[in-house]
Design a protein around this motif. Structure first.
Motif, PDB file in Angstrom:
ATOM      1  N   ASN A 203     -13.806   7.163  -8.139  1.00  0.00           N
ATOM      2  CA  ASN A 203     -14.987   6.813  -7.352  1.00  0.00           C
ATOM      3  C   ASN A 203     -15.526   8.015  -6.572  1.00  0.00           C
ATOM      4  N   ILE A 204     -14.622   8.836  -6.057  1.00  0.00           N
ATOM      5  CA  ILE A 204     -15.096  10.026  -5.328  1.00  0.00           C
ATOM      6  C   ILE A 204     -15.902  10.903  -6.279  1.00  0.00           C
ATOM      7  N   LYS A 205     -15.349  11.108  -7.462  1.00  0.00           N
ATOM      8  CA  LYS A 205     -16.031  11.982  -8.430  1.00  0.00           C
ATOM      9  C   LYS A 205     -17.429  11.461  -8.759  1.00  0.00           C
ATOM     10  N   ASN A 206     -17.531  10.140  -8.844  1.00  0.00           N
ATOM     11  CA  ASN A 206     -18.810   9.537  -9.244  1.00  0.00           C
ATOM     12  C   ASN A 206     -19.659   9.053  -8.058  1.00  0.00           C
ATOM     13  N   ASN A 207     -19.277   9.497  -6.851  1.00  0.00           N
ATOM     14  CA  ASN A 207     -20.028   9.119  -5.655  1.00  0.00           C
ATOM     15  C   ASN A 207     -20.176   7.614  -5.486  1.00  0.00           C
ATOM     16  N   LYS A 208     -19.080   6.913  -5.801  1.00  0.00           N
ATOM     17  CA  LYS A 208     -19.091   5.459  -5.608  1.00  0.00           C
ATOM     18  C   LYS A 208     -18.227   5.107  -4.402  1.00  0.00           C
ATOM     19  N   SER A 209     -18.442   3.935  -3.818  1.00  0.00           N
ATOM     20  CA  SER A 209     -17.681   3.587  -2.618  1.00  0.00           C
ATOM     21  C   SER A 209     -16.197   3.406  -2.955  1.00  0.00           C
ATOM     22  N   ILE A 210     -15.345   3.744  -1.986  1.00  0.00           N
ATOM     23  CA  ILE A 210     -13.892   3.617  -2.158  1.00  0.00           C
ATOM     24  C   ILE A 210     -13.458   2.384  -1.379  1.00  0.00           C
ATOM     25  N   PRO A 211     -13.040   1.310  -2.087  1.00  0.00           N
ATOM     26  CA  PRO A 211     -12.673   0.083  -1.359  1.00  0.00           C
ATOM     27  C   PRO A 211     -11.291   0.203  -0.713  1.00  0.00           C
ATOM     28  N   VAL A 212     -11.252   0.101   0.610  1.00  0.00           N
ATOM     29  CA  VAL A 212      -9.976   0.120   1.332  1.00  0.00           C
ATOM     30  C   VAL A 212      -9.750  -1.277   1.891  1.00  0.00           C
ATOM     31  N   TYR A 213      -8.622  -1.892   1.484  1.00  0.00           N
ATOM     32  CA  TYR A 213      -8.360  -3.278   1.893  1.00  0.00           C
ATOM     33  C   TYR A 213      -8.002  -3.328   3.385  1.00  0.00           C
ATOM     34  N   GLY A 214      -8.563  -4.329   4.077  1.00  0.00           N
ATOM     35  CA  GLY A 214      -8.259  -4.513   5.501  1.00  0.00           C
ATOM     36  C   GLY A 214      -8.649  -3.277   6.284  1.00  0.00           C
ATOM     37  N   LYS A 215      -7.704  -2.832   7.122  1.00  0.00           N
ATOM     38  CA  LYS A 215      -7.993  -1.642   7.937  1.00  0.00           C
ATOM     39  C   LYS A 215      -7.375  -0.379   7.347  1.00  0.00           C
ATOM     40  N   GLY A 216      -6.770  -0.511   6.170  1.00  0.00           N
ATOM     41  CA  GLY A 216      -6.141   0.662   5.557  1.00  0.00           C
ATOM     42  C   GLY A 216      -4.841   1.044   6.224  1.00  0.00           C
ATOM     43  N   GLU A 217      -4.257   0.080   6.989  1.00  0.00           N
ATOM     44  CA  GLU A 217      -3.048   0.385   7.768  1.00  0.00           C
ATOM     45  C   GLU A 217      -1.765   0.185   6.954  1.00  0.00           C
ATOM     46  N   ASN A 218      -1.882  -0.395   5.772  1.00  0.00           N
ATOM     47  CA  ASN A 218      -0.674  -0.670   4.970  1.00  0.00           C
ATOM     48  C   ASN A 218      -0.040   0.640   4.511  1.00  0.00           C
ATOM     49  N   VAL A 219       1.282   0.626   4.476  1.00  0.00           N
ATOM     50  CA  VAL A 219       2.034   1.861   4.194  1.00  0.00           C
ATOM     51  C   VAL A 219       2.737   1.740   2.842  1.00  0.00           C
ATOM     52  N   ARG A 220       2.612   2.782   2.034  1.00  0.00           N
ATOM     53  CA  ARG A 220       3.322   2.851   0.761  1.00  0.00           C
ATOM     54  C   ARG A 220       4.116   4.153   0.717  1.00  0.00           C
ATOM     55  N   ASP A 221       5.198   4.156  -0.070  1.00  0.00           N
ATOM     56  CA  ASP A 221       6.119   5.300  -0.157  1.00  0.00           C
ATOM     57  C   ASP A 221       5.891   5.919  -1.547  1.00  0.00           C
ATOM     58  N   TRP A 222       5.123   7.014  -1.587  1.00  0.00           N
ATOM     59  CA  TRP A 222       4.614   7.517  -2.879  1.00  0.00           C
ATOM     60  C   TRP A 222       5.571   8.502  -3.545  1.00  0.00           C
ATOM     61  N   LEU A 223       5.753   8.303  -4.855  1.00  0.00           N
ATOM     62  CA  LEU A 223       6.636   9.185  -5.645  1.00  0.00           C
ATOM     63  C   LEU A 223       5.876   9.679  -6.870  1.00  0.00           C
ATOM     64  N   TYR A 224       5.982  10.984  -7.145  1.00  0.00           N
ATOM     65  CA  TYR A 224       5.334  11.555  -8.330  1.00  0.00           C
ATOM     66  C   TYR A 224       6.001  10.979  -9.575  1.00  0.00           C
ATOM     67  N   VAL A 225       5.201  10.540 -10.533  1.00  0.00           N
ATOM     68  CA  VAL A 225       5.720   9.754 -11.654  1.00  0.00           C
ATOM     69  C   VAL A 225       6.777  10.505 -12.471  1.00  0.00           C
ATOM     70  N   VAL A 226       6.657  11.814 -12.592  1.00  0.00           N
ATOM     71  CA  VAL A 226       7.640  12.572 -13.383  1.00  0.00           C
ATOM     72  C   VAL A 226       9.009  12.539 -12.687  1.00  0.00           C
ATOM     73  N   ASP A 227       8.996  12.470 -11.344  1.00  0.00           N
ATOM     74  CA  ASP A 227      10.275  12.322 -10.637  1.00  0.00           C
ATOM     75  C   ASP A 227      10.893  10.957 -10.911  1.00  0.00           C
ATOM     76  N   HIS A 228      10.064   9.937 -11.052  1.00  0.00           N
ATOM     77  CA  HIS A 228      10.599   8.615 -11.425  1.00  0.00           C
ATOM     78  C   HIS A 228      11.219   8.697 -12.828  1.00  0.00           C
ATOM     79  N   ALA A 229      10.519   9.328 -13.748  1.00  0.00           N
ATOM     80  CA  ALA A 229      11.047   9.457 -15.119  1.00  0.00           C
ATOM     81  C   ALA A 229      12.375  10.228 -15.108  1.00  0.00           C
ATOM     82  N   ARG A 230      12.459  11.270 -14.291  1.00  0.00           N
ATOM     83  CA  ARG A 230      13.720  12.038 -14.176  1.00  0.00           C
ATOM     84  C   ARG A 230      14.848  11.161 -13.648  1.00  0.00           C
TER      85      ARG A 230
END
Ligand code: NAD
Ligand code: TYD
Length: 350
Positions: A203-230
């Motif tokens: 959406n950023i690339k195409n200048n479209k709105s980025i939908p953020v649910y609620g207040k955007g306060e939810n927390v996620r613990d992000w892992l790079y996918v190749v590390d998951h595969a490892r």
């Protein structure tokens, strides 16, 4: 070693198939995938002609098909990733999640069990790839460990929790050799652009709105996918029969902070003035039953098997942004739907 990987045309599956096909030339890797909207054989175009790789199109919900495949191929192991994986879709169509995630998993377990009981030492491991979402939601503090009680809230996480229980039940009841891992949110190349990070990049690339649910306060613990595969590779080869491992990045972020960071990286890469893309952020109605926070304690995996994430978030986001910007055709194919013809073009005509 002949390994059946289910869901290998999806996001994590394709990253795992690539790792195993290139790292273990002596293994035969069979990728079984039904090519739903989330399955894309272009994810594997670079390795599709490797001599130790084979693609099979099929539905894990089709018990007869699965039994026949196991009888023909005599797999030594299964790494099971095929699933319906998007929480929002599970809210609008829960039954599809029960079918693939629960019934499909039990079909695979049955086929593996018959093979295991028929001939000792042929079938060695059923590896079930699961999610931290089975543990439910955390408050402001604490982390999920392997001992945390299951408390799923969405139809997606309820279906994955159910599949985890079935996998353990087949170990306890029939002695099937199993291992389960529960991983936090992944990001990286080949991520389908309905999920937060690739959707925001698109959406950023195409200048479209980025939908953020609620207040955007939810927390996620992000892992790079190749590390998951490892981590899957390590657990598959080293974990004890019957064990469970949590996998996570020790990398908690509020959604709104991830989005702001992506906006800043994209502005720089696209030569836009600072803060331009942040204007695209749009707060929308919150997801029903939205889990507040996930965080994984991956201490057991570190202590037992020495695994640590190798890619830090700043580097991983740069790699991911570069990948999406350099693979415009992949993104266009996915958003236009043309990727769904690749199987007919490349495989059926052969
Ligand atoms: P994905 O949606 O990108 O891919 C799922 C794949 O499964 C697709 O290729 C699809 O075609 C295939 N599939 C779906 N239904 C099928 C069926 N009935 N028969 C055969 N194939 C079928 O999912 P993903 O993000 O790569 O996740 C893979 C696994 O990892 C899932 O089990 C998911 O629960 C788990 N997981 C995902 C994350 C994450 O952040 N994405 C985190 C932890 C665990
Ligand atoms: P998602 O990528 O769907 O993964 P999951 O629900 O499995 O964690 O969502 C990640 C977070 O981002 C989650 O808190 C929901 C939120 N989100 C948005 O705010 N906007 C969106 O458009 C999407 C898809 C997700």
């Amino acid at each position: 070693m002949k390994i059946l990987i289910t869901g290998g045309a999806g996001f994590i599956g394709s990253n795992l198939v690539r790792l195993l096909v290139t790292k273990y030339p002596s293994y035969k890797i069979v990728n079984l995938d039904n090519l739903t909207y989330a399955g894309n054989l272009k994810n594997l175009a670079d390795i599709e002609n490797a001599p130790n790789y084979q693609f099979v199109k099929g539905d894990i919900c089709d018990a007869d098909f699965i039994q026949n495949l196991f009888s023909q191929e005599q797999f030594n192991a299964v790494i099971h990733l095929a699933a319906e994986s998007h929480v929002d879709r599970s809210i609008s169509n829960p039954i599809a999640f029960v079918m693939t995630n629960v019934v499909g998993t039990v079909n695979l377990l049955n086929a593996a069990r018959y093979q295991y009981q028929k001939a000792d030492n042929v079938f060695q491991k059923f590896y079930h790839v699961s999610t931290d979402e089975v543990y439910g939601a955390l408050g402001d503090s604490g982390m999920f460990t392997e001992e945390t009680s299951y408390d799923p809230h969405s139809p997606y996480s309820a279906s994955k929790a159910s599949s985890d229980h079935f996998v353990r039940a087949y170990h306890d009841t029939y002695g099937l050799p199993i291992v389960i891992s529960n991983c936090s949110n992944n990001y990286g190349p080949y991520h389908f652009p309905e999920k937060l990070i690739p959707l925001a990049l698109h959406n950023i690339k195409n200048n479209k709105s980025i939908p953020v649910y609620g207040k955007g306060e939810n927390v996620r613990d992000w892992l790079y996918v190749v590390d998951h595969a490892r981590a899957i590779d390590l657990i598959f080869h080293k974990a004890q029969n019957g064990s469970t491992y949590n996998i996570g990045g020790h990398n908690e972020w509020k959604n709104i902070d991830v989005i702001r960071l992506l906006c800043d990286i994209m502005d720089e890469k696209l030569g836009r003035a600072p803060s331009t893309s942040q204007q695209l952020i749009t707060f929308v109605k919150d997801r029903a039953g939205h889990d507040l926070r996930y965080a994984i304690d991956a201490g057991k995996l570190k202590n037992d098997l020495g695994w640590m994430p190798s890619v830090q978030f700043a580097e991983g986001l740069q790699l991911t942004v570069d990948w999406y910007l350099n693979n415009e055709q992949w993104l266009n194919d996915v958003t236009s739907g043309s990727y769904q013809h690749y199987y007919d073009e490349q495989y059926v005509k052969r």
